[in-house]
Write an enzyme that holds these catalytic residues in place. Sequence first.
Site, short mmCIF file in Angstrom:
data_model
loop_
_atom_site.label_atom_id
_atom_site.label_comp_id
_atom_site.label_asym_id
_atom_site.label_seq_id
_atom_site.Cartn_x
_atom_site.Cartn_y
_atom_site.Cartn_z
CB CYS A 167 -0.84 -0.10 1.07
SG CYS A 167 -2.39 -1.15 0.84
N1 COA Z 1 -19.79 -9.50 10.05
C1 COA Z 1 -19.91 -9.39 11.28
N2 COA Z 1 -19.30 -9.52 12.42
C2 COA Z 1 -17.90 -9.77 12.15
C3 COA Z 1 -17.27 -9.84 10.79
C4 COA Z 1 -18.21 -9.46 9.91
N3 COA Z 1 -18.06 -9.33 8.60
N4 COA Z 1 -16.08 -10.18 10.77
C5 COA Z 1 -15.72 -10.17 12.09
N5 COA Z 1 -16.71 -10.04 12.93
C6 COA Z 1 -17.08 -9.96 14.44
C7 COA Z 1 -15.43 -10.81 14.87
O1 COA Z 1 -16.05 -12.34 14.81
C8 COA Z 1 -15.66 -10.36 16.15
O2 COA Z 1 -16.51 -11.16 17.10
P1 COA Z 1 -16.27 -11.66 18.68
O3 COA Z 1 -15.87 -10.16 19.31
O4 COA Z 1 -17.61 -12.05 19.19
O5 COA Z 1 -15.09 -12.34 18.51
C9 COA Z 1 -15.65 -8.84 16.05
O6 COA Z 1 -16.59 -8.60 14.97
C10 COA Z 1 -14.56 -8.27 16.14
O7 COA Z 1 -13.67 -8.80 14.99
P2 COA Z 1 -12.45 -8.14 14.89
O8 COA Z 1 -11.66 -8.78 13.57
O9 COA Z 1 -11.60 -7.77 15.86
O10 COA Z 1 -12.94 -6.63 14.05
P3 COA Z 1 -12.11 -5.27 14.17
O11 COA Z 1 -12.83 -4.38 14.88
O12 COA Z 1 -10.66 -5.30 14.34
O13 COA Z 1 -12.41 -4.90 12.67
C11 COA Z 1 -11.09 -4.55 10.67
C12 COA Z 1 -11.75 -5.58 11.33
C13 COA Z 1 -10.28 -5.70 9.48
C14 COA Z 1 -11.95 -3.79 9.87
C15 COA Z 1 -9.86 -3.98 11.33
O14 COA Z 1 -9.34 -4.75 12.20
C16 COA Z 1 -8.99 -3.13 10.54
O15 COA Z 1 -9.27 -2.51 9.57
N6 COA Z 1 -7.60 -3.16 10.79
C17 COA Z 1 -6.57 -2.41 10.05
C18 COA Z 1 -6.50 -3.00 8.74
C19 COA Z 1 -5.51 -2.30 7.68
O16 COA Z 1 -5.45 -0.99 7.83
N7 COA Z 1 -4.83 -3.13 7.04
C20 COA Z 1 -4.36 -2.51 5.92
C21 COA Z 1 -4.56 -3.19 4.33
S1 COA Z 1 -3.91 -2.40 3.20
#
Ligand code: COA
Length: 368
Positions: free
Chosen positions: A151
């Site tokens: 990225c």
């Molecule tokens: N729909 C509903 N619930 C979902 C889900 C979905 N699609 N995906 C995950 N969940 C749930 C999980 O199971 C978890 O449930 P639990 O608390 O009961 O275990 C909860 O939501 C939180 O999951 P988590 O993966 O910890 O979510 P998050 O708040 O970290 O958000 C991202 C996920 C990927 C959006 C976030 O971590 C992110 O964007 N991080 C930065 C990534 C980034 O910048 N990457 C660069 C790429 S270029």
Amino acid sequence: MTTGTAITGHGVWHPDTVLNNDELCVAFNEYARRYNEANPDKEPIKPSSSEFIVKASGIKHRYVQDKTGLLDPERMCPNIPDRPETELSIQAEYSVNAAKVALAKAGKTAEDVDLVVLGASNLQRMYPAISIEVQEALGARGWALDMSLGCSAATGATIIASQAIQSGTATCALVVVPELTTGHMNWRDRDSHFIFGDASVAMVVEKADRAKPGSWEILSTRMLSKWNPTSIRNNLGYLDRCDPTTKDTDSKLFHQQGRRVFKDVVPLASKFIKEHLESHGLAPAQIGRYWLHQANEKLNSLVAEYVLGREATRAESPIILDEYGNTASAGSLIAFSLHSDDLAAGTYGVMCSFGAGYSLGSLMLQRT
Ligand code: COA
């Protein structure tokens, strides 16, 4: 302090097709239902929801090349037909579309261009370089190269363009960033199926003394990389067919540890930006706009807050990912291109990317 170079034109292009969270979740949930029915002995896949996507990422919809395939629960992958070798390849087409907007804004024609630097998180082939195809399709002169840096590929490409102008190996450089990201996503993965969108962006970089008023002088640039093997990764590569046991596994698609990325990137990126400001003797509040990498709204808010010591307004740190999704390396450049024309001469701005590697790139800009 200045590089003596400037961004004299820029432009964004995206495909027409809009994909919203609701339709994405309907397809994913139907895929999950079928999978769970067919695999009663396996851990069931839980459903996805639009509410979660907006709350966790800030993404409301994104533009995609094709949604017929990725919304088909039996396919879960965009339908993007291969083109004959004699036809313009799709990433070259993305590049040309954005390049035309950027060149028009710069008041340049393709013949003025003597360097094309293409940066993207995914390159559709190994060789010949896609940038050379873009050079030919536009009718540009000189030379061209592709670069890959996750990225930070787009900020990296802009920095290389600026350096080529500084060293005299080019006089008018075109940066193109064809982010056709939907091809690398795992549409069957609940944690990441909503993240990316397709778009391209382009920039024209020239010597600052040739830049017309309203351009953005590049005062200085910075890059940093720090190895992390597991946080954000895609193992797809030319050796895939050599090991049939891993050839079609999920590791050959985008995968990440989202929480880990948050924890690592917020301190890393905010320190990186602060140090860049300090090198100019500028206080965070003296920067009129921060065009940050667009992966997650909360992540951007936190990075901006760590830099400013208070919450940033949307005007200070614009968000485009609600409309575009994560456009990989194009994100900070798109934010810049869409949210920079309103700023007055003399305004400082910082463009900063952070992504896989980890890799970071920032440009300190000032409007002329
Ligand atoms: N729909 C509903 N619930 C979902 C889900 C979905 N699609 N995906 C995950 N969940 C749930 C999980 O199971 C978890 O449930 P639990 O608390 O009961 O275990 C909860 O939501 C939180 O999951 P988590 O993966 O910890 O979510 P998050 O708040 O970290 O958000 C991202 C996920 C990927 C959006 C976030 O971590 C992110 O964007 N991080 C930065 C990534 C980034 O910048 N990457 C660069 C790429 S270029």
